[in-house]
Design a protein around this motif. Sequence first.
Motif, PDB file in Angstrom:
ATOM      1  N   ARG A 161      40.843  46.827  38.009  1.00 57.07           N
ATOM      2  CA  ARG A 161      40.604  46.685  36.580  1.00 57.07           C
ATOM      3  C   ARG A 161      39.537  45.637  36.310  1.00 57.07           C
ATOM      4  N   ALA A 162      38.666  45.919  35.321  1.00 56.55           N
ATOM      5  CA  ALA A 162      37.656  44.978  34.853  1.00 56.55           C
ATOM      6  C   ALA A 162      37.615  45.079  33.338  1.00 56.55           C
ATOM      7  N   GLY A 163      38.088  44.055  32.648  1.00 51.51           N
ATOM      8  CA  GLY A 163      38.124  44.105  31.198  1.00 51.51           C
ATOM      9  C   GLY A 163      39.055  45.198  30.708  1.00 51.51           C
ATOM     10  N   ARG A 164      38.531  46.045  29.842  1.00 50.38           N
ATOM     11  CA  ARG A 164      39.340  47.149  29.308  1.00 50.38           C
ATOM     12  C   ARG A 164      39.378  48.361  30.234  1.00 50.38           C
ATOM     13  N   PHE A 165      38.512  48.408  31.220  1.00 47.07           N
ATOM     14  CA  PHE A 165      38.439  49.567  32.107  1.00 47.07           C
ATOM     15  C   PHE A 165      39.313  49.375  33.343  1.00 47.07           C
ATOM     16  N   GLU A 166      39.993  50.438  33.715  1.00 45.89           N
ATOM     17  CA  GLU A 166      40.787  50.458  34.944  1.00 45.89           C
ATOM     18  C   GLU A 166      40.500  51.761  35.680  1.00 45.89           C
ATOM     19  N   MET A 167      40.417  51.709  36.992  1.00 47.56           N
ATOM     20  CA  MET A 167      40.217  52.919  37.782  1.00 47.56           C
ATOM     21  C   MET A 167      41.281  53.002  38.857  1.00 47.56           C
ATOM     22  N   PHE A 168      41.538  54.230  39.291  1.00 42.94           N
ATOM     23  CA  PHE A 168      42.425  54.434  40.429  1.00 42.94           C
ATOM     24  C   PHE A 168      41.951  55.639  41.214  1.00 42.94           C
ATOM     25  N   ALA A 169      42.308  55.680  42.470  1.00 44.17           N
ATOM     26  CA  ALA A 169      41.978  56.813  43.331  1.00 44.17           C
ATOM     27  C   ALA A 169      43.024  56.890  44.432  1.00 44.17           C
ATOM     28  N   LYS A 170      43.479  58.106  44.717  1.00 47.13           N
ATOM     29  CA  LYS A 170      44.475  58.330  45.765  1.00 47.13           C
ATOM     30  C   LYS A 170      44.043  59.510  46.629  1.00 47.13           C
ATOM     31  N   ALA A 171      44.340  59.414  47.919  1.00 42.15           N
ATOM     32  CA  ALA A 171      44.121  60.511  48.864  1.00 42.15           C
ATOM     33  C   ALA A 171      45.478  60.839  49.485  1.00 42.15           C
ATOM     34  N   LEU A 172      46.056  61.960  49.065  1.00 43.43           N
ATOM     35  CA  LEU A 172      47.413  62.311  49.469  1.00 43.43           C
ATOM     36  C   LEU A 172      47.412  63.526  50.390  1.00 43.43           C
ATOM     37  N   TYR A 173      48.111  63.405  51.505  1.00 45.16           N
ATOM     38  CA  TYR A 173      48.321  64.560  52.375  1.00 45.16           C
ATOM     39  C   TYR A 173      49.567  65.292  51.889  1.00 45.16           C
ATOM     40  N   THR A 174      49.442  66.601  51.694  1.00 47.24           N
ATOM     41  CA  THR A 174      50.523  67.380  51.096  1.00 47.24           C
ATOM     42  C   THR A 174      50.901  68.565  51.982  1.00 47.24           C
TER      43      THR A 174
END
Length: 237
Positions: A161-174
């Motif tokens: 997160r930076a200020g009002r912005f937040e990011m996420f990323a996931k790599a899931l094996y299914t």
Amino acid sequence: MKKALLLTISLLLVTIGGVRAGDWSFSGKSPAPLAGPITPENCLSYDYINVGYGIDSFDTPYMYDGDFWSVGFSKSLGSAFFLTGSYSSGSHDFYQLCGCGEVGVDTHRYRMGLGARKHLTSCIDLTFEGGFDHVDARFDAKPWYNHDSWGYYFGPGIRARAGRFEMFAKALYTGREGDYEQELLRNQTNAGLGSSWNGWLFCPGVLYHLTDSVALEVSAEISTLDSAVLFGARYMF
């Protein structure tokens, strides 16, 4: 898939812009700071409820016009673990090559998992999640196609997160068992994978925090079978 990839690139560009506008420390300045101070304890919340609307993009011409509504949650379990869950209700059309035309399909999907988090800085976390999901598929006018499918997922992720912005990323094996719709596709064409299959699911997203408790979200789920774009909101408690 192309639309989902374009969305992913757009999400990353937005995130990079947010990073350049602020910094990764909890006391850093931003062009539009939140009303209250951001501390290490509340910079990244793991106690929230999500609601959203999604659009499916299938990697086969025999499934199309898919969309869904979803609700999900995360609940922290101490300082290192968190519980996650979600429910989504959707529909799409399935085209039969037998000359019978298309069939409407209604789906109900349930996910439940457990995650762990590791602070890199006050506003950057590494995560690892694992869990199970269940899909209940019901075919209009073709009840003998109805089926239940069980799956699992696990893999790493990152939140920042930076200020009002937040990011996420996931790599899931299914992995998945009992997907009769994929078996139907395999029997009709070479586009299906059969009732049992596995592969990777990539989940990038960006949030814009309106207040300390409410944020808007744009995210995606990208796999070799199908992709989805989700527009939603998050309430943090």
